[in-house]
Write an enzyme that holds these catalytic residues in place. Structure first.
Site, PDB file in Angstrom:
ATOM      1  N   LYS A  17       1.420 -31.517  18.739  1.00 52.46           N
ATOM      2  CA  LYS A  17       2.556 -32.092  19.333  1.00 52.46           C
ATOM      3  C   LYS A  17       2.427 -31.566  21.307  1.00 52.46           C
ATOM      4  O   LYS A  17       3.061 -30.489  20.952  1.00 52.46           O
ATOM      5  CB  LYS A  17       4.456 -32.008  19.321  1.00 52.46           C
ATOM      6  CG  LYS A  17       3.972 -33.117  17.898  1.00 52.46           C
ATOM      7  CD  LYS A  17       5.679 -33.008  17.688  1.00 52.46           C
ATOM      8  CE  LYS A  17       6.140 -33.513  16.277  1.00 52.46           C
ATOM      9  NZ  LYS A  17       7.670 -34.153  16.154  1.00 52.46           N
ATOM     10  N   GLY A  25       5.351 -40.629  23.685  1.00 54.34           N
ATOM     11  CA  GLY A  25       4.701 -41.914  23.174  1.00 54.34           C
ATOM     12  C   GLY A  25       3.630 -41.866  22.042  1.00 54.34           C
ATOM     13  O   GLY A  25       2.718 -42.289  21.372  1.00 54.34           O
ATOM     14  N   GLY A  26       4.100 -40.309  21.111  1.00 48.15           N
ATOM     15  CA  GLY A  26       2.696 -40.225  20.669  1.00 48.15           C
ATOM     16  C   GLY A  26       1.118 -40.002  20.680  1.00 48.15           C
ATOM     17  O   GLY A  26       0.631 -39.529  19.643  1.00 48.15           O
ATOM     18  N   HIS A  75      12.069 -42.245  10.703  1.00 50.01           N
ATOM     19  CA  HIS A  75      12.039 -41.869  12.752  1.00 50.01           C
ATOM     20  C   HIS A  75      13.542 -42.831  12.661  1.00 50.01           C
ATOM     21  O   HIS A  75      12.806 -43.769  12.758  1.00 50.01           O
ATOM     22  CB  HIS A  75      11.205 -42.568  12.682  1.00 50.01           C
ATOM     23  CG  HIS A  75      10.906 -42.042  14.693  1.00 50.01           C
ATOM     24  ND1 HIS A  75       9.777 -41.483  14.898  1.00 50.01           N
ATOM     25  CD2 HIS A  75      12.102 -41.849  15.243  1.00 50.01           C
ATOM     26  CE1 HIS A  75       9.972 -40.789  16.528  1.00 50.01           C
ATOM     27  NE2 HIS A  75      11.221 -41.254  16.783  1.00 50.01           N
ATOM     28  N   GLU A 114      15.648 -38.266  19.684  1.00 50.07           N
ATOM     29  CA  GLU A 114      14.669 -38.637  18.071  1.00 50.07           C
ATOM     30  C   GLU A 114      15.286 -37.632  16.938  1.00 50.07           C
ATOM     31  O   GLU A 114      15.215 -36.369  17.307  1.00 50.07           O
ATOM     32  CB  GLU A 114      13.594 -38.766  18.822  1.00 50.07           C
ATOM     33  CG  GLU A 114      13.454 -39.427  19.766  1.00 50.07           C
ATOM     34  CD  GLU A 114      11.858 -40.485  19.696  1.00 50.07           C
ATOM     35  OE1 GLU A 114      11.464 -40.218  18.717  1.00 50.07           O
ATOM     36  OE2 GLU A 114      11.751 -41.575  20.447  1.00 50.07           O
ATOM     37  N   ARG A 161      14.207 -40.780  29.759  1.00 50.91           N
ATOM     38  CA  ARG A 161      13.758 -42.939  29.886  1.00 50.91           C
ATOM     39  C   ARG A 161      14.943 -43.669  29.489  1.00 50.91           C
ATOM     40  O   ARG A 161      15.441 -43.178  28.149  1.00 50.91           O
ATOM     41  CB  ARG A 161      13.068 -42.839  29.948  1.00 50.91           C
ATOM     42  CG  ARG A 161      11.688 -42.074  29.039  1.00 50.91           C
ATOM     43  CD  ARG A 161      10.466 -42.978  28.948  1.00 50.91           C
ATOM     44  NE  ARG A 161      10.002 -42.626  27.459  1.00 50.91           N
ATOM     45  CZ  ARG A 161       9.581 -42.786  27.206  1.00 50.91           C
ATOM     46  NH1 ARG A 161      10.291 -44.009  26.462  1.00 50.91           N
ATOM     47  NH2 ARG A 161       8.682 -42.590  25.370  1.00 50.91           N
TER      48      ARG A 161
END
Length: 653
Positions: A158, A164-165, A208, A275, A297
């Site tokens: 990561k 946003g992946g 998720h 998350e 954000r």
């Protein structure tokens, strides 16, 4: 309250912010690049300022130009939206240094949480569980490989910055690590200006789940419950819902409380999303869950939270940025019903989700007041290769989850987008999937069912409507047998076979005219019994091209100009062509190199996706026509391979 805000973004989020600003009496300033001169957000703003060429790095990501536009237009604040500079702490600091209010967290809080590695350390201090992995400063490939082998496979690479992946790769075995690391770091550097990565143990069958939080400058932090973002493709969210289906009250309390503790740990202000991954696919009180990152954000999926709470999150952002306290206590925030959002994108799921570019010939969204539509486009809008492929969000809020899923599927059924393929049919298939409906899902559901979900059959109705309009005269023919379209003859109706370019590829269509309408018998020799028969929904002619939408399958028809180009043409010439307008981010080969079947030649990036171009046969590279950083056009020749006449065509991975 703030008086004049510059929105440092584009598309649907810029339009959505403007709607709230207008309601609050706040004047809006749009910024736009060359590609967005005629964009909807430009027309909706009170004032618009041009900030540079089409590439985002020269416009929307240029901090100096955005600040100059804000000061020149007399703004007192800047809203970053999401994406672009929204999580850039240097931008937040520059806004504050310019004497403007930044509608978001402080630069210090953003800096602390912007790195996934640092955020996990903060989470540990706040007593929030984290996933085991490597977060070290040594970013040498050898050090990362050693750490990966120690963690074991499967694992996740990561990017430490952004979200946003992007810059994220799943590695299932050691032999894949080097290539995955190179690709993740390249993408991270392009997207966030930071190539550093971390490594984490891959969670098996994860859900998720994320928690919406808000903090103000008076020390208050609240949560607005959770959202489920399990349905993802390539780590990009596709469908989101709130609340998370099947979430036990105990798990909700634990997870939401953890999110608030984390935000308080850094004195967070404004909107943020914490998350988590939940292992095993179930959201009960026994579930194992871990923090993965915090997005500093507003999120793309914020409308589902607005739907279940009745709150305007953008208005709350404005009030907090103006120094006001959060107007509600935690126990005053209640949720009702269930909301689901789908991201409608200009892309072709049947072609590996390749982004689509061009002009929207027709664009009609549901008029049902129960369907919330968030968009930055309209009929005639151009979808460029420079930005994200998402064009619209559809949101439905109902009393129950089943009703919300049904309502959203119906909304997709009644939407019309012509001129470009979209993922509407794919989204509808997801909403109707049995495992989704029964809430037995995890983040790999789409991957496991991709062939069925992305299936887009060419329908008999599409063929006949497309041919009918394609061959239709501009004016009605004069009466009489000599003007008939069925090639008038003394005998039975005549069957003819024509080459028609369908979705960019030449197809051989056998059909006959019956009372002036085409009846199709076969496609490439296959009878129409193999072709679905759904009724056509919409049709539009744009010059020599006809677009048909039938059962949410988008099909284009045109007559070949001279000779249709397809993979066989490329193979015969040994040419590798660009599959889409984009930018060359990596070139692996040089003229004179010997290559094997399947070797990588280069990588094209377009609309947040990387397209790896490979050889289709062994040979010698005769020439490379582009360099890293070059912008290329669809079908442009990028490389030529001398295969000694045995070429089988280049492939895109």
């Amino acid at each position: 309250m703030l008086k004049r805000v510059l929105i440092a973004n584009r598309g649907e989020i810029a339009c959505r912010i403007m709607r709230t600003a207008e309601r609050l009496g706040v004047e809006t300033i749009a910024v736009f690049s060359d590609a967005d001169r005629d964009a909807r957000h430009v027309a909706l703003a009170d004032q618009a300022v041009h900030i540079g060429p089409s590439p985002a790095t020269e416009s929307y990501l240029n901090i100096a130009r955005v600040i100059a536009a804000a000061k020149g237009a007399g703004a007192d604040s800047i809203h970053p939206g999401y994406g672009f500079l929204s999580e850039n702490d240097a931008f937040a600091a520059a806004v504050a240094d310019a004497g403007l209010a930044f509608i978001g967290p402080t630069a210090d809080a953003m800096r602390a949480l912007g790195s996934k590695s640092a955020a996990k350390e903060i989470a540990e201090r706040a007593r929030v569980p984290v996933i085991p992995g490597y977060r070290g400063a040594d970013q040498a490939p050898a050090a990362l490989k050693t750490a990966a082998d120690g963690i074991g496979y499967p694992l996740m690479i990561k990017a430490v910055a952004g979200g946003g992946g992007r810059g994220m790769r799943l590695v299932t075995e050691a032999s894949q690590f080097a290539d995955a690391l190179e690709s993740a770091r390249r993408e991270a550097l392009s997207a966030f200006g930071n190539a550093d990565v971390l490594l984490e143990r891959a969670i098996q069958a994860p859900r998720h789940v994320e928690v919406q939080v808000f903090g103000d400058t008076h020390g208050n932090v609240i949560h607005l419950f959770e959202r489920d973002c399990t349905l993802q493709r390539r780590n990009q969210k596709v469908i989101e819902e709130a609340p998370a289906p099947g979430m036990s009250p105990a798990l909700r309390e634990a997870m939401c409380s953890a999110a608030v503790r984390l935000a308080k740990e850094v004195g967070y202000t404004g909107a943020g999303t914490v998350e988590f991954l939940v292992e095993g696919g179930k959201l009960d009180e026994r579930a194992r869950w871990s923090f993965i990152e915090m997005n500093t954000r507003l999120q793309v999926e914020h409308p589902v939270t607005e739907a279940i709470t009745g709150l305007d999150l953008v208005a709350l952002q404005f009030r907090i940025a103006a120094g006001e306290a959060i107007p509600l206590a935690q126990d005053e925030i209640v949720m009702t019903g269930h909301a689901v959002e789908a991201r409608l994108c200009a892309e072709d799921p049947a072609a590996g989700f390749q982004p689509a570019i061009g002009t929207l010939a027709a664009f009609e969204m549901p008029a049902d007041p129960r369907v919330r539509v968030e968009t930055g486009v309209e009929a005639g809008s151009d979808v460029s290769p420079f930005y994200d492929s998402m064009i619209t969000k559809l949101i439905v809020h109902e009393d129950t989850r089943d009703a919300a899923l049904d309502g959203l599927a119906q909304a997709l059924d009644t939407s019309v987008v012509l001129g470009l393929p979209t993922n509407a049919r794919f989204l509808r298939a997801l909403l109707r999937d049995g495992d989704v409906r029964s809430n037995t899902m995890d983040t790999e559901l789409i991957t496991a069912k991709l062939d069925d979900l992305a299936r887009a059959p060419l329908t008999k109705a599409s063929l006949e409507v497309g041919l009918d309009v394609l061959f239709d005269a501009d004016t009605a023919p004069a009466p009489g047998p000599w003007a008939a379209r069925d090639a008038f003859q003394l005998g039975s109706p005549r069957q003819e076979t024509r080459d028609i370019v369908i979705n960019g590829a030449s197809r051989s269509i056998a059909f006959q005219w019956d009372d002036g309408a085409p009846v199709v018998h076969s496609v490439d020799g296959a009878t129409t019994d193999d072709v679905g028969g759904e009724a056509a929904v919409a049709v539009h002619r744009d010059g020599g091209t006809v677009f048909v939408l039938a059962d949410l399958v988008h099909t284009s028809f045109s007559l070949p100009l001279v000779e249709a180009l397809d993979d066989d043409d490329d193979a015969a010439s040994g040419e590798i062509r660009a599959p889409i307008n984009g930018r060359v981010v990596k070139v692996f080969a040089a003229a004179g190199d010997t290559v094997a079947d399947g070797d990588r030649i280069m990588v094209i990036e377009a609309m947040k996706m990387e397209h790896v171009l490979t050889t289709g046969a062994a040979g010698v590279v005769a020439g490379i026509a582009v360099a890293e950083g070059d912008q290329v056009a669809e079908r442009q020749v990028l490389a030529t391979i001398d295969t000694g006449g045995d070429a089988e065509g280049a492939e895109t991975a």
